[in-house]
Scaffold this motif. Structure first.
Motif, PDB file in Angstrom:
ATOM      1  N   LEU A  59      43.261  31.657  41.228  1.00 42.49           N
ATOM      2  CA  LEU A  59      42.817  32.817  40.465  1.00 42.49           C
ATOM      3  C   LEU A  59      42.371  33.945  41.389  1.00 42.49           C
ATOM      4  N   HIS A  60      41.792  33.605  42.539  1.00 39.75           N
ATOM      5  CA  HIS A  60      41.460  34.649  43.503  1.00 39.75           C
ATOM      6  C   HIS A  60      42.724  35.361  43.979  1.00 39.75           C
ATOM      7  N   LEU A  61      43.799  34.619  44.164  1.00 39.93           N
ATOM      8  CA  LEU A  61      45.064  35.244  44.552  1.00 39.93           C
ATOM      9  C   LEU A  61      45.582  36.163  43.445  1.00 39.93           C
ATOM     10  N   VAL A  62      45.351  35.782  42.193  1.00 38.83           N
ATOM     11  CA  VAL A  62      45.715  36.656  41.078  1.00 38.83           C
ATOM     12  C   VAL A  62      44.944  37.970  41.178  1.00 38.83           C
ATOM     13  N   SER A  63      43.635  37.878  41.378  1.00 38.03           N
ATOM     14  CA  SER A  63      42.823  39.089  41.463  1.00 38.03           C
ATOM     15  C   SER A  63      43.200  39.927  42.682  1.00 38.03           C
ATOM     16  N   ARG A  64      43.487  39.248  43.786  1.00 39.66           N
ATOM     17  CA  ARG A  64      43.834  39.932  45.033  1.00 39.66           C
ATOM     18  C   ARG A  64      45.148  40.703  44.910  1.00 39.66           C
ATOM     19  N   VAL A  65      46.135  40.096  44.266  1.00 39.79           N
ATOM     20  CA  VAL A  65      47.428  40.766  44.160  1.00 39.79           C
ATOM     21  C   VAL A  65      47.362  41.942  43.186  1.00 39.79           C
ATOM     22  N   ILE A  66      46.535  41.833  42.152  1.00 43.31           N
ATOM     23  CA  ILE A  66      46.338  42.979  41.253  1.00 43.31           C
ATOM     24  C   ILE A  66      45.673  44.123  42.006  1.00 43.31           C
ATOM     25  N   HIS A  67      44.670  43.792  42.814  1.00 43.78           N
ATOM     26  CA  HIS A  67      43.984  44.794  43.633  1.00 43.78           C
ATOM     27  C   HIS A  67      44.971  45.505  44.557  1.00 43.78           C
ATOM     28  N   ARG A  68      45.852  44.746  45.177  1.00 44.91           N
ATOM     29  CA  ARG A  68      46.796  45.315  46.146  1.00 44.91           C
ATOM     30  C   ARG A  68      47.908  46.130  45.489  1.00 44.91           C
ATOM     31  N   LEU A  69      48.465  45.613  44.407  1.00 45.51           N
ATOM     32  CA  LEU A  69      49.609  46.285  43.786  1.00 45.51           C
ATOM     33  C   LEU A  69      49.198  47.369  42.794  1.00 45.51           C
ATOM     34  N   TYR A  70      48.015  47.233  42.205  1.00 48.93           N
ATOM     35  CA  TYR A  70      47.556  48.194  41.193  1.00 48.93           C
ATOM     36  C   TYR A  70      46.121  48.622  41.500  1.00 48.93           C
ATOM     37  N   PRO A  71      45.901  49.318  42.604  1.00 51.85           N
ATOM     38  CA  PRO A  71      44.531  49.670  43.014  1.00 51.85           C
ATOM     39  C   PRO A  71      43.790  50.545  42.006  1.00 51.85           C
ATOM     40  N   GLY A  72      44.524  51.224  41.128  1.00 51.52           N
ATOM     41  CA  GLY A  72      43.875  52.077  40.136  1.00 51.52           C
ATOM     42  C   GLY A  72      43.315  51.302  38.956  1.00 51.52           C
ATOM     43  N   LYS A  73      43.702  50.048  38.842  1.00 50.77           N
ATOM     44  CA  LYS A  73      43.222  49.234  37.726  1.00 50.77           C
ATOM     45  C   LYS A  73      41.938  48.529  38.157  1.00 50.77           C
ATOM     46  N   ARG A  74      40.816  49.039  37.713  1.00 47.57           N
ATOM     47  CA  ARG A  74      39.522  48.529  38.173  1.00 47.57           C
ATOM     48  C   ARG A  74      38.688  47.921  37.060  1.00 47.57           C
ATOM     49  N   GLY A  75      39.038  48.195  35.816  1.00 44.43           N
ATOM     50  CA  GLY A  75      38.259  47.662  34.709  1.00 44.43           C
ATOM     51  C   GLY A  75      38.748  46.275  34.319  1.00 44.43           C
ATOM     52  N   LEU A  76      37.930  45.268  34.546  1.00 43.87           N
ATOM     53  CA  LEU A  76      38.287  43.887  34.210  1.00 43.87           C
ATOM     54  C   LEU A  76      37.564  43.470  32.933  1.00 43.87           C
ATOM     55  N   ILE A  77      38.340  43.010  31.967  1.00 45.80           N
ATOM     56  CA  ILE A  77      37.776  42.545  30.702  1.00 45.80           C
ATOM     57  C   ILE A  77      38.138  41.076  30.518  1.00 45.80           C
ATOM     58  N   THR A  78      37.154  40.265  30.193  1.00 47.93           N
ATOM     59  CA  THR A  78      37.394  38.850  29.907  1.00 47.93           C
ATOM     60  C   THR A  78      36.299  38.353  28.964  1.00 47.93           C
ATOM     61  N   GLY A  79      36.331  37.072  28.655  1.00 48.69           N
ATOM     62  CA  GLY A  79      35.347  36.505  27.747  1.00 48.69           C
ATOM     63  C   GLY A  79      34.016  36.254  28.435  1.00 48.69           C
ATOM     64  N   ASN A  80      33.014  35.896  27.634  1.00 47.45           N
ATOM     65  CA  ASN A  80      31.668  35.701  28.182  1.00 47.45           C
ATOM     66  C   ASN A  80      31.223  34.241  28.185  1.00 47.45           C
ATOM     67  N   ASN A  81      32.150  33.310  27.893  1.00 45.90           N
ATOM     68  CA  ASN A  81      31.745  31.897  27.827  1.00 45.90           C
ATOM     69  C   ASN A  81      32.804  30.991  28.460  1.00 45.90           C
ATOM     70  N   HIS A  82      32.974  31.171  29.766  1.00 44.84           N
ATOM     71  CA  HIS A  82      33.962  30.382  30.501  1.00 44.84           C
ATOM     72  C   HIS A  82      33.288  29.603  31.630  1.00 44.84           C
TER      73      HIS A  82
END
Length: 359
Positions: A59-82
């Protein structure tokens, strides 16, 4: 004590691990790494699979690749009970602004009706709580501007439509921890259908290795799975149909015999639960009381995941936590491992009924 989970490990399954040990290829090279990756690709129908040392790394690799390929996408939305790794893997980057939505009282996943409007700068991380599958293809249609990824660490074997969970988002993470349906003892996998994402992640995954051995082109990580882990995983994947069939039988018996006593997770239309963990909800119940009650009866249980603000480093997160708090108080996860006998399951069922009467 009847345990909450026990991995399904047969002699036939473990023969591959013994072969890996005998080969002396015990680190991150060996034939079972390729064999397990190919088997996963075959089962899931996904273009790229990269085995990792655990689901959090994936999952860190997922976040890392989003950061690298889409640097403008900074708002992360997810659930609150994981499980906490669902948030930590994004916090490692310190690039994303984390916000959460409350849980859905019926599915126990994030409340999809509470998601904000579609926005180009948004990443939605879908988590399939306990293996209850969110309809990702439908979510993609509703949020075409956002990047949608999946924390599918609890979802292996689950379906949305005819596709396996983890295969229809931009990228996703699987876990093969010891209590998962399919295990490598510890391990995970990064999935994607994007060539660009896969090539970038493969470099990061292997210490930033360039095309020339021992020359590294960027800062990377050591997130590789060992050949021994991959051998265990390969055997597990070959046994997957039998494991899933056993889990199905256990779930059918629970749902049939407890239907008038407790509430269950509601499945989204057109989805199939991965059958990872079987959860019940007892309205008016209190997990602390339940844990002591079941322990006295010799049955191990576990709670539903707690709201994000229960964790020390997330106490300042703002947002509604009402449903997540209710679920963590009233829900109980029951034993559901593949080799659970009818006799032991009947005992668990009787214990549930006694608990409901007790409260």
């Amino acid at each position: 004590m009847i345990p909450i989970y026990r991995p399904y490990l047969t002699k036939e399954n473990l023969q591959y691990a013994h072969e890996a040990l005998d080969s002396t290829w015990i680190s991150s090279k060996g034939k079972y790494i390729g064999a397990a990756q190919e088997k996963l690709q075959e089962i899931l129908g996904v273009k790229h699979v990269l085995l990792t040392n655990n689901g959090t790394s994936a999952l860190h690799l997922v976040s890392r690749v989003i950061h690298r390929l889409y640097p403008g996408k900074r708002g992360l939305i997810t659930g609150n009970n994981h499980y906490v790794a669902a948030w930590n893997a994004w916090e490692y980057e310190s690039h994303f602004r984390l916000s959460t939505v409350d849980a859905d009282s019926e599915t126990w996943n994030m409340d999809l009706e509470s998601l904000p409007e579609d926005h180009w700068a948004t990443v939605i991380s879908v988590v399939h709580n306990l293996g209850n599958i969110v309809d990702v293809p439908a979510l993609k249609l509703k949020y075409p501007k956002a990047i949608i990824v999946e924390d599918a660490c609890e979802a292996f074997g689950g379906l949305y439509g005819l596709r396996y969970a983890g295969t229809e988002s931009f990228a996703s993470a699987l876990s093969f921890y010891g209590n998962k349906n399919i295990t490598a003892g510890e391990g995970g996998a990064f999935l994607t259908n994007s060539d660009e994402a896969f090539n970038l992640v493969k470099r990061m995954w292997g210490q930033g290795q360039s095309s020339q051995r021992f020359i590294h082109s960027e800062l990377g990580f050591n997130y590789r799975m060992t050949n021994i882990q991959a051998a265990i995983l390969y055997g597990q994947l070959k046994d997957f149909p039998e494991i899933f069939e056993r889990k199905q039988a256990i779930w059918v018996r629970y749902r049939e015999q407890l239907k008038d006593w407790v509430e269950y997770q509601k499945w989204e239309m057109g989805t199939q639960h991965s059958l990872w963990m079987f959860g019940i909800r007892v309205p008016g119940g209190e997990y602390g009381i339940a844990e002591k009650f079941f322990k006295r009866q010799g049955v191990e249980i576990r709670p539903m995941f707690y709201p994000i603000t229960k964790h020390g480093h997330y106490k300042k997160i703002r947002g509604v936590m009402k449903v997540a708090e209710d679920l963590s108080r009233e829900c109980i996860i029951l034993p559901s491992y593949p080799e659970l006998t009818n006799k032991d399951q009947d005992y668990v069922i009787d214990t549930v009924k006694k608990y409901v009467e007790y409260i």
